[in-house]
Motif scaffolding. Structure first.
Motif, mmCIF file in Angstrom:
data_model
loop_
_atom_site.group_PDB
_atom_site.id
_atom_site.type_symbol
_atom_site.label_atom_id
_atom_site.label_comp_id
_atom_site.label_asym_id
_atom_site.label_seq_id
_atom_site.Cartn_x
_atom_site.Cartn_y
_atom_site.Cartn_z
ATOM 1 N N SER A 49 0.844 -1.191 0.000
ATOM 2 C CA SER A 49 0.000 0.000 0.000
ATOM 3 C C SER A 49 0.882 1.245 0.000
ATOM 4 N N VAL A 50 0.291 2.353 -0.446
ATOM 5 C CA VAL A 50 0.975 3.644 -0.479
ATOM 6 C C VAL A 50 0.012 4.692 0.066
ATOM 7 N N ARG A 51 0.496 5.538 0.956
ATOM 8 C CA ARG A 51 -0.239 6.711 1.421
ATOM 9 C C ARG A 51 0.609 7.911 1.004
ATOM 10 N N GLN A 52 0.034 8.837 0.288
ATOM 11 C CA GLN A 52 0.788 10.015 -0.116
ATOM 12 C C GLN A 52 0.271 11.223 0.648
ATOM 13 N N GLY A 53 1.134 12.210 0.798
ATOM 14 C CA GLY A 53 0.754 13.401 1.550
ATOM 15 C C GLY A 53 1.453 14.634 1.023
ATOM 16 N N LYS A 54 1.511 15.658 1.886
ATOM 17 C CA LYS A 54 2.127 16.925 1.517
ATOM 18 C C LYS A 54 3.184 17.283 2.558
ATOM 19 N N LEU A 55 4.243 17.931 2.108
ATOM 20 C CA LEU A 55 5.263 18.479 2.987
ATOM 21 C C LEU A 55 5.359 19.969 2.694
ATOM 22 N N ILE A 56 5.185 20.779 3.733
ATOM 23 C CA ILE A 56 5.249 22.233 3.579
ATOM 24 C C ILE A 56 6.353 22.751 4.500
ATOM 25 N N GLU A 57 7.289 23.504 3.940
ATOM 26 C CA GLU A 57 8.356 24.111 4.733
ATOM 27 C C GLU A 57 8.112 25.609 4.833
ATOM 28 N N LEU A 58 8.205 26.120 6.046
ATOM 29 C CA LEU A 58 7.974 27.541 6.304
ATOM 30 C C LEU A 58 9.225 28.145 6.931
ATOM 31 N N ASP A 59 9.601 29.328 6.490
ATOM 32 C CA ASP A 59 10.703 30.077 7.088
ATOM 33 C C ASP A 59 10.059 31.158 7.950
ATOM 34 N N LEU A 60 10.215 31.052 9.271
ATOM 35 C CA LEU A 60 9.520 31.930 10.209
ATOM 36 C C LEU A 60 10.469 32.968 10.795
ATOM 37 N N THR A 61 9.921 34.119 11.192
ATOM 38 C CA THR A 61 10.717 35.156 11.840
ATOM 39 C C THR A 61 10.792 34.946 13.348
ATOM 40 N N SER A 62 9.907 34.151 13.902
ATOM 41 C CA SER A 62 9.868 33.922 15.342
ATOM 42 C C SER A 62 11.159 33.279 15.837
ATOM 43 N N THR A 63 11.537 33.605 17.071
ATOM 44 C CA THR A 63 12.696 32.970 17.707
ATOM 45 C C THR A 63 12.269 32.112 18.891
ATOM 46 N N ASP A 64 10.990 32.124 19.220
ATOM 47 C CA ASP A 64 10.441 31.336 20.321
ATOM 48 C C ASP A 64 9.816 30.061 19.751
ATOM 49 N N VAL A 65 10.372 28.908 20.114
ATOM 50 C CA VAL A 65 9.942 27.634 19.528
ATOM 51 C C VAL A 65 8.472 27.355 19.807
ATOM 52 N N GLU A 66 8.035 27.549 21.033
ATOM 53 C CA GLU A 66 6.635 27.242 21.372
ATOM 54 C C GLU A 66 5.668 28.212 20.700
ATOM 55 N N ALA A 67 6.033 29.474 20.608
ATOM 56 C CA ALA A 67 5.193 30.451 19.908
ATOM 57 C C ALA A 67 5.114 30.106 18.422
ATOM 58 N N ALA A 68 6.237 29.692 17.850
ATOM 59 C CA ALA A 68 6.259 29.308 16.438
ATOM 60 C C ALA A 68 5.376 28.086 16.213
ATOM 61 N N ARG A 69 5.491 27.095 17.105
ATOM 62 C CA ARG A 69 4.672 25.880 16.970
ATOM 63 C C ARG A 69 3.183 26.224 17.046
ATOM 64 N N ALA A 70 2.819 27.090 17.970
ATOM 65 C CA ALA A 70 1.414 27.497 18.106
ATOM 66 C C ALA A 70 0.931 28.241 16.866
#
Length: 79
Positions: A35-56
């Motif tokens: 079987s095969v499951r396909q999906g999407k990968l999205i890469e974002l370049d963020l200005t935030s320096t706070d990991v938890e704020a960026a994740r939220a």
């Protein structure tokens, strides 16, 4: 800071593109793929320096636009 979002169909949701890929692989002689499951990968370049704020913030992006949460699940990596 970089964020990587992986979006996949939820378990139990039919994946016609994945099935087409599996069929094409079989036609190319790769018979060992069940079987095969396909999906999407999205890469974002963020200005935030706070990991938890960026994740939220990225989670809000996923919920509002990037993923169809009715049929898709997503995971977020922050680097």
């Amino acid at each position: 800071m970089k964020a990587r979002v992986t979006i996949m169909l939820k378990d139990g949701v039919l994946d016609p593109q994945g099935e087409a890929i599996r069929h094409a692989l079989g036609g190319l002689g790769h018979d060992g793929v069940n079987s095969v499951r396909q999906g999407k990968l999205i890469e974002l370049d963020l200005t935030s320096t706070d990991v938890e704020a960026a994740r939220a913030e990225v989670a809000k992006m996923c919920e509002g636009l990037l993923a169809n949460t009715v049929i898709e699940k997503y995971s977020i990596e922050i680097a």
